[in-house]
Motif scaffolding. Sequence first.
Motif, short mmCIF file in Angstrom:
data_model
loop_
_atom_site.label_atom_id
_atom_site.label_comp_id
_atom_site.label_asym_id
_atom_site.label_seq_id
_atom_site.Cartn_x
_atom_site.Cartn_y
_atom_site.Cartn_z
N ILE A 52 0.84 -1.21 0.00
CA ILE A 52 0.00 0.00 0.00
C ILE A 52 0.87 1.25 0.00
O ILE A 52 0.64 2.20 -0.76
N ILE A 53 1.90 1.26 0.85
CA ILE A 53 2.78 2.43 0.93
C ILE A 53 3.51 2.64 -0.39
O ILE A 53 3.58 3.77 -0.91
N ALA A 54 4.05 1.53 -0.96
CA ALA A 54 4.78 1.65 -2.22
C ALA A 54 3.86 2.13 -3.34
O ALA A 54 4.24 2.97 -4.16
N MET A 105 -4.43 -1.74 -4.55
CA MET A 105 -5.56 -1.14 -3.84
C MET A 105 -5.54 0.39 -3.95
O MET A 105 -6.59 1.03 -4.06
N VAL A 106 -4.33 0.96 -3.96
CA VAL A 106 -4.23 2.43 -4.02
C VAL A 106 -3.82 2.93 -5.40
O VAL A 106 -3.90 4.14 -5.66
N ASN A 107 -3.39 2.03 -6.27
CA ASN A 107 -2.95 2.43 -7.61
C ASN A 107 -3.23 1.27 -8.58
O ASN A 107 -2.36 0.46 -8.86
N PRO A 108 -4.45 1.18 -9.09
CA PRO A 108 -4.89 -0.01 -9.85
C PRO A 108 -4.12 -0.28 -11.14
O PRO A 108 -4.16 -1.40 -11.65
N THR A 109 -3.42 0.72 -11.68
CA THR A 109 -2.77 0.51 -12.98
C THR A 109 -1.29 0.17 -12.88
O THR A 109 -0.66 -0.11 -13.90
N LEU A 110 -0.72 0.18 -11.70
CA LEU A 110 0.72 -0.05 -11.60
C LEU A 110 1.08 -1.52 -11.84
O LEU A 110 0.23 -2.41 -11.79
N ARG A 111 2.36 -1.77 -12.09
CA ARG A 111 2.87 -3.12 -12.30
C ARG A 111 3.96 -3.42 -11.27
O ARG A 111 4.72 -2.54 -10.86
N VAL A 112 4.02 -4.69 -10.85
CA VAL A 112 5.06 -5.15 -9.92
C VAL A 112 5.97 -6.11 -10.67
O VAL A 112 5.52 -7.14 -11.19
N VAL A 117 4.05 -11.55 16.31
CA VAL A 117 5.23 -12.16 15.70
C VAL A 117 5.71 -11.35 14.50
O VAL A 117 6.90 -11.31 14.20
N THR A 118 4.79 -10.73 13.78
CA THR A 118 5.16 -9.88 12.65
C THR A 118 4.61 -8.47 12.86
O THR A 118 3.63 -8.27 13.58
N ASP A 119 5.24 -7.51 12.23
CA ASP A 119 4.80 -6.12 12.33
C ASP A 119 5.44 -5.35 11.17
O ASP A 119 6.19 -5.91 10.37
N ILE A 120 5.14 -4.08 11.09
CA ILE A 120 5.75 -3.25 10.07
C ILE A 120 6.25 -1.95 10.71
O ILE A 120 5.54 -1.33 11.52
N ILE A 121 7.47 -1.56 10.40
CA ILE A 121 8.05 -0.30 10.85
C ILE A 121 8.00 0.67 9.68
O ILE A 121 8.46 0.35 8.58
N ILE A 122 7.45 1.85 9.92
CA ILE A 122 7.25 2.82 8.84
C ILE A 122 8.10 4.06 9.10
O ILE A 122 8.06 4.64 10.19
N SER A 123 8.86 4.47 8.11
CA SER A 123 9.71 5.65 8.21
C SER A 123 8.85 6.92 8.23
O SER A 123 7.74 6.95 7.70
N ASN A 124 9.41 7.99 8.81
CA ASN A 124 8.70 9.28 8.79
C ASN A 124 8.72 9.91 7.39
O ASN A 124 8.14 10.97 7.17
N LYS A 125 9.36 9.24 6.44
CA LYS A 125 9.35 9.72 5.06
C LYS A 125 8.06 9.34 4.34
O LYS A 125 7.79 9.83 3.24
N ALA A 126 7.29 8.43 4.93
CA ALA A 126 6.01 8.06 4.33
C ALA A 126 4.97 9.13 4.66
O ALA A 126 4.94 9.66 5.79
N PRO A 127 4.08 9.45 3.73
CA PRO A 127 3.04 10.46 3.99
C PRO A 127 2.15 10.04 5.16
O PRO A 127 1.77 8.87 5.26
N GLN A 128 1.81 11.00 6.01
CA GLN A 128 1.00 10.69 7.18
C GLN A 128 -0.38 10.15 6.81
O GLN A 128 -0.95 9.32 7.51
N GLU A 129 -0.93 10.63 5.71
CA GLU A 129 -2.25 10.12 5.28
C GLU A 129 -2.16 8.63 4.94
O GLU A 129 -3.07 7.85 5.28
N THR A 130 -1.06 8.24 4.30
CA THR A 130 -0.88 6.82 3.97
C THR A 130 -0.64 6.01 5.24
O THR A 130 -1.15 4.89 5.39
N VAL A 131 0.12 6.57 6.17
CA VAL A 131 0.38 5.88 7.44
C VAL A 131 -0.92 5.63 8.18
O VAL A 131 -1.14 4.56 8.75
N ARG A 132 -1.83 6.62 8.17
CA ARG A 132 -3.12 6.46 8.84
C ARG A 132 -3.91 5.31 8.21
O ARG A 132 -4.54 4.51 8.91
N LEU A 133 -3.90 5.25 6.88
CA LEU A 133 -4.60 4.16 6.19
C LEU A 133 -4.00 2.81 6.58
O LEU A 133 -4.73 1.84 6.86
N VAL A 134 -2.66 2.75 6.60
CA VAL A 134 -1.99 1.49 6.94
C VAL A 134 -2.32 1.07 8.37
O VAL A 134 -2.60 -0.10 8.64
N GLU A 135 -2.28 2.01 9.31
CA GLU A 135 -2.59 1.69 10.71
C GLU A 135 -4.03 1.20 10.85
O GLU A 135 -4.31 0.27 11.61
#
Length: 653
Positions: free
Chosen positions: A413-415, A448-455, A553-571
């Motif tokens: 989602i963040i990427a 989910m946040v960018n339907p046209t992108l490719r991985v 057992v698992t978690d995610i650490i998010i840098s302050n370089k990520a937009p706060q709006e995206t961080v709120r969605l992720v949380e």
Amino acid sequence: MGYLEYEKAKKMGDKAFRQAVQKGKSPYLPVLDEILSQVEIRGEVNLGLVNIPLSRVVGTSTQGRTTAFANNFMPILGLNTEFGVKWNLLSDAHMEEGIHDPIKVYEYMNYYYVIEGNKRVSVLKYFDAASVPAIVIRKLPVRTDDLENRIYYEFMDFNKMTGINIIWFSKEGNFKKLVQEAGKEFDPEGPKWDDDSILNLTSAYYNFSKAFEEKGGKKLENLTTGDALLAFIEAKEYGNVISMTKDEMKRYISEMWEEFIMMNKNSEVEVSLDPPEEKKASLISNIFSSQPSASNPLKVAFIYDRDPATSDWLYGHELGRTHLKETFGDNISTIKITTADTEENAIKAIEDLINKENVEVIFVTTSKHVEASFKMAVKYPNVKILNCSLNTSHRYIRTYYARLYETKFLSGIIAGALTTTGKLGYIADYPIYGVTANINAFALGAKMVNPTLRVYLRWTTEKGASRTSIYRDFFEQGIDYVSDQDMITPKHASRRFGMYRIMEDEPINIAMPVINWGVLYEKIIKLITSGSWNSSGGGERAINYWWGMSAGVTDIIISNKAPQETVRLVEFLKNMIIKGEFAPFEGEIKDQNGNVVNQPQHRVDIENIIKMDWLVDNVEGQIPEIENLEEKARDIVELKGVLNDDDEDISIS
């Protein structure tokens, strides 16, 4: 005296007839003509005179004689019929001098259907003969994707190499495994087995089958004798098995009986998605139980295949070991072994830990040693041996793994929110259970946040690949964000971990999915010390602890370089996932071919998440075949590769 034998045989036939009727099955012999009317045959092959196992002679080629026999080949016509008289005479002849004239049969899918000699088969089966000479004509089916058809084609290759036709498996790949256990190459075009090798295997099979049957193997209807023999060989090693007597085999079969029972239940793997509640011990049980203490610490060992300081994967487990020491203090004693680079060394390490160090719990941190773990668990049933792998169906060991796809989804989602090129990269290592789910979850989160992108997917274990070359290729392709390895060691300091932005020099880290192996190990140790081990799963089924964010057992650490709006969605989504109110694999999902692999309003069940052998439609790249991987990666992929699915069944707890 033939009439007495006929009466006994007829009673056996009448009983089989009644049982078949009660179960709604045909009470008569299967007819090959009827079977082949529903399938396509590509031709016939005359195999000549072959000694065939009577256990595989199951029917007749035409309708003519079916009503004379029950479905177990025992007679059901009256004693005074012409059929009964001829059966009697044949029975007398067999008792006096034996039946030597070959019968004539069709072979189809490694079962035999009699053209000439039905009564000879009946008499020989009654007297419990093992085999009969036969003129064999093989009916060759068209190759299909049906499991039994795939197994049959593998059997034909095995038969071509060895001439052996008495062994059958219920799973694809087991003929190949058996040949490899015998120390030979599975190559139907290569040299044929010598007489001694053939005799060793056939003798071992006959001895094992007798011992297995005496123990009650015939009651295990979903398990072939070949399946059981292969498991036995994996536990005891081929060289030992071919030199065992029947009585020795019978003793060892008794030790492994619970494993065979579990295999008969379709190798069901129980997946524990969250740690069970710890058992609250009573005051009396605390007084009389031997709880770990500073004077009597619980002895726990960790087995590594190399120095953890040189491996990103093992380094995380080593942090987990130190977490146990910090959490339990003097109540626990830990040992680490860093030299288990081969199966033989892993077995020796476990033997030494148990016999010399009195270790009570052993964590084997690599799935390539799952067979070594199994062999030692059978030998030492009172020691708790756990292997770090996913979807392993051995009752004697428990397995554990981190459920990482949830955090990969959030990372995606963040990427997806940050990319300006619409191109993301994903660097994976081994195409094994669980990894495909991580890739797909990342791709779905991004979509989910960018339907046209490719991985864009690349594998470090493919021939000629390296992280450095993949990184360079991604940069040149305009890929701006990448999901890479999840842990680095101090010796391999780099910023190429987690999810980062590719730069011309050093990447910029944005988010990092993490596995806290220490929490997982702590929770398993608490199951043991609280007395909850036996009630936390297992029994007649294999159990796999596959714990994720809900277990800590698992978690995610998010840098302050990520937009706060995206961080709120992720949380927000993270909390929804932990509560079970949202799942990454939910709603309509299409694979790369445009096929709908999950319907709207549905979640992908856990078995299909574990075994995913497809990629979602916004992924560019493929799951590599084993022959395209580096040699060092092949052992683990042969054991746990998603394209080598062994069809274990999975239940959830």
